[in-house]
Design an enzyme around this catalytic site. Sequence first.
Site, short mmCIF file in Angstrom:
data_model
loop_
_atom_site.label_atom_id
_atom_site.label_comp_id
_atom_site.label_asym_id
_atom_site.label_seq_id
_atom_site.Cartn_x
_atom_site.Cartn_y
_atom_site.Cartn_z
N ARG A 49 5.32 -6.37 0.55
CA ARG A 49 5.88 -5.08 0.08
C ARG A 49 5.74 -4.94 -1.43
NH1 ARG A 49 10.98 -4.98 -1.27
NH2 ARG A 49 11.70 -6.22 0.49
N TYR A 101 3.32 22.84 -1.63
CA TYR A 101 3.14 22.39 -0.25
C TYR A 101 4.48 22.43 0.49
CZ TYR A 101 2.79 19.02 3.56
OH TYR A 101 2.88 18.40 4.77
N ASP A 173 0.61 17.58 -8.50
CA ASP A 173 0.04 17.22 -7.20
C ASP A 173 -1.43 17.63 -7.23
OD1 ASP A 173 -0.80 17.09 -4.55
OD2 ASP A 173 1.20 17.53 -3.76
N LYS A 198 -6.02 13.12 2.35
CA LYS A 198 -6.94 14.26 2.29
C LYS A 198 -8.30 13.81 1.75
CE LYS A 198 -3.41 16.56 3.83
NZ LYS A 198 -2.21 15.84 3.66
C1 PLP Z 1 -0.69 19.28 -1.50
C2 PLP Z 1 -0.06 18.27 -0.61
N1 PLP Z 1 0.78 17.35 -1.14
C3 PLP Z 1 1.37 16.40 -0.38
C4 PLP Z 1 1.16 16.36 0.98
C5 PLP Z 1 1.87 15.31 1.82
O1 PLP Z 1 0.98 14.30 2.18
P1 PLP Z 1 1.08 13.40 3.53
O2 PLP Z 1 0.89 14.30 4.68
O3 PLP Z 1 0.00 12.39 3.33
O4 PLP Z 1 2.44 12.79 3.54
C6 PLP Z 1 0.29 17.27 1.58
C7 PLP Z 1 0.05 17.25 3.03
O5 PLP Z 1 -0.55 18.13 3.59
C8 PLP Z 1 -0.33 18.26 0.76
O6 PLP Z 1 -1.15 19.20 1.27
#
Ligand code: PLP
Length: 406
Positions: A49, A101, A173, A198
């Site tokens: 961890r 998001y 982000d 992604k």
């Molecule tokens: C812009 C953005 N940030 C964060 C996330 C969260 O990521 P995860 O689904 O890997 O937890 C997403 C998920 O679609 C996203 O589109």
Amino acid sequence: MSQSNKSTVAVRHGIEADKAHGAVVPPLYLSTTYSFADFDTKRDYDYGRSGNFNRDVLAEALTELEGGKRGIITATGMAAVHLVTQLLNHDDTLVIPHDCYGGSYRLFTSLAKRGLLKLVVLDLTQPQSLAKLEEIQPKLVWIETPSNPILRLTDIEAVVTAAHAVGALVAADNTFLSPALQNPIAFGVDIVVHSTTKYINGHSDVVGGAVIARTQELGDELAWWANNIGITGAPFDSYLTLRGLRTLKVRLRQHQENAQLIAQYLEQSPYVSQVYYPGLESHPQHELAKKQQLGFGGMVSFDIKGNLQTSAKFLTSLKQFSLAESLGGVESLICHPATMTHAGMEPQARLEAGVGDTLIRISVGIEDVQDLIADLESGFACIDENQATDDAKSFKLTPAHTVALW
Ligand SMILES: Cc1ncc(COP(=O)(O)O)c(C=O)c1O
């Protein structure tokens, strides 16, 4: 780092790191625990961890690509988002954009409801919002640019200037563009967050996240919290994500070439009322995209003319686009944000963010673009066969549609 050596970093980082056998590809270390070299003498790692070789190789590569000082690999993108909130106390204010998001929005509002932080929601694409920061005195300003799903851009440099003037940190982000196409730290951002699920992994087979800090001190604090709350990523996920990262730049080149062509196709379609893609000259922030991005990315959203039923009919008629959430994989995905990715948002907040019943989001894959456009065309024809116009049918790819890349 110059844009031109990003592929070299992505491909070579960690190559030949194996001291035992000289394996070219970094080996996978699954062991959860490590023997001590001697009494009270630890080796590089003691417990899975707290530290792991595969996580470290991936974190170092991403940190270099983003221009930061320390990176942390987390189990999911949401774990990365959550990790950043550990920097806040209950009386600290977090400013977030109204159209971030949906999962991040849900997390921030839920934490605020429990009194774990104070929250202010602003439209950070508007300069007048930045003037409010002095009064709000936030500890952290969150940005997401381009935003999901409307692809609105936030002026990174303007937010950083306004936030730093009042002593606030800025977190960005960067999931939608990846380090290949945008480096927020170059504009002064303090923390970059990724859902590596992604583009960075790019093959829709790993859920993961990353946080990259501009300073060592901030990175150390975040790494301490990641171990403390136990959200570090799994070794095999890191191994696969590094494999995906190797091809990030070439994949994105194809994603965005296809996306540009699809956006141009949609813009002239009589079935579409509005296209959202920063690579189009009609995008209100096309110039800002050119200033702060290294490319326009592979995400395209649009409003179809009609209503919820029109969206449903169109989406379920497609053959080359999977009706699915997520984005950034090599395969094309299409989604209806109002009932899928953004269903967790309160209806009013969703409408304010521009996510109505007719909004459709495409994660453009790297397939042959003619097949994708032909599929969209037959999808439109399905809505109302009598209205399949000659215009839509006559769209042809020409050399003029080729986009300049890097
Ligand atoms: C812009 C953005 N940030 C964060 C996330 C969260 O990521 P995860 O689904 O890997 O937890 C997403 C998920 O679609 C996203 O589109």
